[in-house]
Scaffold this motif. Sequence first.
Motif, PDB file in Angstrom:
ATOM      1  N   THR B 216       0.816  -0.980  -0.539  1.00  0.00           N
ATOM      2  CA  THR B 216       0.170   0.129  -0.146  1.00  0.00           C
ATOM      3  C   THR B 216       0.569   1.370   0.215  1.00  0.00           C
ATOM      4  O   THR B 216      -0.086   2.167  -0.203  1.00  0.00           O
ATOM      5  N   GLU B 250       3.233  -9.329   4.013  1.00  0.00           N
ATOM      6  CA  GLU B 250       3.138  -7.731   4.191  1.00  0.00           C
ATOM      7  C   GLU B 250       3.063  -6.920   5.303  1.00  0.00           C
ATOM      8  O   GLU B 250       2.686  -7.613   5.842  1.00  0.00           O
ATOM      9  N   THR B 252       2.479  -2.563   6.975  1.00  0.00           N
ATOM     10  CA  THR B 252       2.263  -1.885   6.510  1.00  0.00           C
ATOM     11  C   THR B 252       2.774  -0.344   6.042  1.00  0.00           C
ATOM     12  O   THR B 252       2.643   0.546   5.359  1.00  0.00           O
ATOM     13  N   GLU B 374      -2.677   4.989 -11.082  1.00  0.00           N
ATOM     14  CA  GLU B 374      -4.027   4.029 -11.132  1.00  0.00           C
ATOM     15  C   GLU B 374      -3.709   2.925 -11.719  1.00  0.00           C
ATOM     16  O   GLU B 374      -5.030   2.178 -10.963  1.00  0.00           O
ATOM     17  N   VAL B 377      -2.018  -0.191  -9.738  1.00  0.00           N
ATOM     18  CA  VAL B 377      -3.061  -0.423  -8.574  1.00  0.00           C
ATOM     19  C   VAL B 377      -4.453  -1.276  -8.971  1.00  0.00           C
ATOM     20  O   VAL B 377      -4.519  -2.547  -8.188  1.00  0.00           O
ATOM     21  N   ARG B 381      -4.802  -4.919  -7.377  1.00  0.00           N
ATOM     22  CA  ARG B 381      -5.641  -5.629  -6.845  1.00  0.00           C
ATOM     23  C   ARG B 381      -6.090  -6.919  -7.513  1.00  0.00           C
ATOM     24  O   ARG B 381      -7.224  -8.191  -6.915  1.00  0.00           O
ATOM     25  N   ASP B 382      -6.002  -6.632  -8.898  1.00  0.00           N
ATOM     26  CA  ASP B 382      -6.550  -7.804  -9.900  1.00  0.00           C
ATOM     27  C   ASP B 382      -6.059  -9.313  -9.532  1.00  0.00           C
ATOM     28  O   ASP B 382      -6.186  -9.883  -9.546  1.00  0.00           O
ATOM     29  N   LEU B 386      -3.193  -6.956  -3.050  1.00  0.00           N
ATOM     30  CA  LEU B 386      -4.043  -5.193  -2.375  1.00  0.00           C
ATOM     31  C   LEU B 386      -5.014  -5.678  -2.430  1.00  0.00           C
ATOM     32  O   LEU B 386      -6.344  -6.395  -2.846  1.00  0.00           O
TER      33      LEU B 386
END
Lengths: 544, 386
Positions: B216, B250, B252, B374, B377, B381-382, B386
Amino acid sequence: MDAEHAPGTDDAASDADDSSSPFGGSPPPLGLSLASATVAALVLLPLVWLVRLAFDVGVAEAVALSTRPETLEVFANSAALVVAVTAASILVGVPLAYLTVRTDLPLRQFWTVAVSLPLVIPSYIGAFAFVTAFGPRGALQRLLAPLGVESLPRLYGFVGATLVLTLYTYPYVYITTRAALKSMDTTLVEAARTLRHSRWEAFRRVTVPQIRPAVAAGSLFVALYTLSDFGTPAIMRFDAFTRVIFVEFNSFGRDFAALLSLQLVAVTLLILAAESRIRGDEQVYGGGRATDRVRLGRWKLPALGFCGSVAGLALVVPLAILGTWFVRGASNVGSETLAFDVSYVLNSVGVAAATAAVAAVFALPVAYVAAHHRGTVATLAERATYVGYAVPGVVIGLALVYLGTSYARPVYQTLYLLVFAYVVRFLPQAVGSLRASFLRVDPKLPEAARTLGRTPSGAFRSVTLPLVAPGLLGGMALVFLTTMKELPATLFLAPTGFETLVTRVWSAYSQGYFGRAAVPALILLAVSGLSMLVIVSQEGYDVK
Amino acid sequence: MERNDFGRPTRRRLVATGVTAGIAALAGCNGLLDGESSGGDSENGSQAIGQIGSGRSPFGERSIEGGTSMTEMPDLSGELTVYSGRGEALVGELVQFIDDLYDDFSVQVRYAGSSDLVNQILTEGDGSPADVFYSVNAGSLGTLAEEGRTVALPDEVLELVREEFRDPDGQWTGTSGRARTVPYNTDQWSASDIPGDIYAFPDAERFADQVGWAPTYGSFQAFVTAMRVLKGDQRTREWLQGMLDLGVQEYTDEFLVCQAIADGEISVGFANHYYIQRVLAGRGEAPLTTAFTNGDAGSIFNVAGACTLDTTDNRELAANFVRHLLSAEAQDYFARETFEYPLVSGVDPVGDLPRIDELNPPEGVDLTQLADLEGTVDLMRDVGVL
């Protein structure tokens, strides 16, 4: 303060006769209805921005985004988290309330404060402390290493998030349930016992129906808090709704973030409706007559162990971690600027106190109307105040950035708008506790004052207000505490250069200067702890 | 901790150098980039006004060399609001120093996360009170530039920095740099165990469950963006999936990644170079050190930087404030106090770090391309990162 109740003094007099009955179906006086509706409209204002942004996405894309498997997955994740945390909070909070109110548990006053205190710990500090303490080679493992403990299981994900959120939100259930148990007439339980009911059966058949509304009210706060919390899912690496919203904001996808936030609002409305159903027809409490306490006997040790382990886990772990940070001190260069300053305390306490006062003024008409009248306006206004609580602070913050710069530039980045943001977030806590107090006022009392020639508002001031003062103070204290620990809206809306305890914690913590984060965090806990005493003691219970 | 002495010059000397400096500045600061000391003919040449902060560094003492002193820059006067995505712990002292240097200049800084501030500036629209945005990465500066919220900086500010560290259209400039690195635990690995190729990591079975990342975090997303630019989406997707299959852990943020490596919770990771230095500054004995990959996305060099906003009512003052961030004193401060790479020639990094020209960042990717987070991300996510 009472200006809210002044309108329509004379022409409302005729209504007031009917409305004095708590089950009167008559409409409330117009002035009060208007005040109540105005408050509801004000706290719903930030949603305007969300709707506007979500429109930018376009309907087709919005539907596509909303029904993507990933979106549905985080939706399911959040739902599971809300159910698990709420259930766990009830399982922890209700027995604790029963033990500290109805039994002969040793050191009851001490436990009452101790098990309430986790509420004052911001969940992100709690989550971080647990991750630091329980990692495979975290602080706890290093302590246990001499005993041959090689590594501890990870606390991340669903289990970790559920554990941490439960530990820091069960006090909502505890506090509301405790108040209900204290004002319950226990002679009913005795009666059930004489009818040869076992203790468990008496609890199930007599006590549960009496405390159900209170448990539901506390659970509602737990559920909504869980839904809106950013910190814990992020630190525990659990893909809840808020985490996805966070990622979107981070990559400047404000429109998609707004869309997700609207979905969050929709879920909130479902939860609110569910709670209304559970709450059902509430009892109007009379004064409770307390009989002998239940003797714990051989259950004494397990009961003490239960109280001790809950309070211990929730309080000792973060305090120990903060303590080690504090002892290690500011070992890092460049952290001189993060040195402590007393103005942070004054700023925090100042805005939190102002918020509590404004919330009290806003809550009075809403709670009064909701307690005394059945009707669409009354119900909707009361329910509306909860929406802001369930929307993440970052969303409320940005929405007010938009509204402030577009329509209210003189107040943008002033304390007025900051306090308003806090009120939007935390008003329901004042409304909830005040509404319960209004329900407990015997309507015959203000009626008696009316027959002695008082105006409705005069009767309210001289009779009703003193009777609900403890509930009002309790609600204000809750608002005060949650305001003290609020972070995102503060970062967006505080005047430039205005620093509070929590912004200092964030400044130090976000850059890894943990030593510098410890002092403001510990002070935050101390100040919040003091106001916790107010909440616990306001029911006329001596906390020595 | 002893209080910092800002080593402030006497007013008289400031005025004396100020006049000549003003003239020198008006003449344009050329010839600075070849390392010559410039202008100011005060008795001690281009004297810096003193080091900002303690002057002590965990990595030993040093004095200011190279760059243009603040004394040779235009004086600042008036009021300025800076939105800073860089934390107060890192830049508060520097901003205070500049504020104290000029009697009739005062600066208000609003500290928050860089992304939050971009969202805030965009949401504020033309009602924004901000004059300058100071950010941790080029990506957020690029976003504001794309949205048309920036105004170009004057040439004499831009020229202080090498071309590759600023916006080609002059909308923003880098002020200090950070390299992507591979931190690893020296108790568990030796330098030869760490691949010099970022694409070799997913197949390194010895790292199963041992690698840490912070997906992130903006700098990490910039690194993934670089991978997309250099190798395309398909290759990037495979790499991310490979890391997930390897059991990547992962966190932060990357400071926590480095802490976890120093603690032995994991043994290798991906992080900006200064997080390693910062852990070492706090715990000198930590078994932690830096490795670099060679000329691929894993070794991109990104900058923290600043831009002036279209809502400012004093463009000159805003631009001159940015110029002060490129002064010899500020650059030395970044090297010594925040362990970053100075961007002005002649000022070297401190600690256990190679010089800026010894770094081996990939060819064929520039900082503005890293601004498009963009798509990154979406892709992350795909894949399920994320």
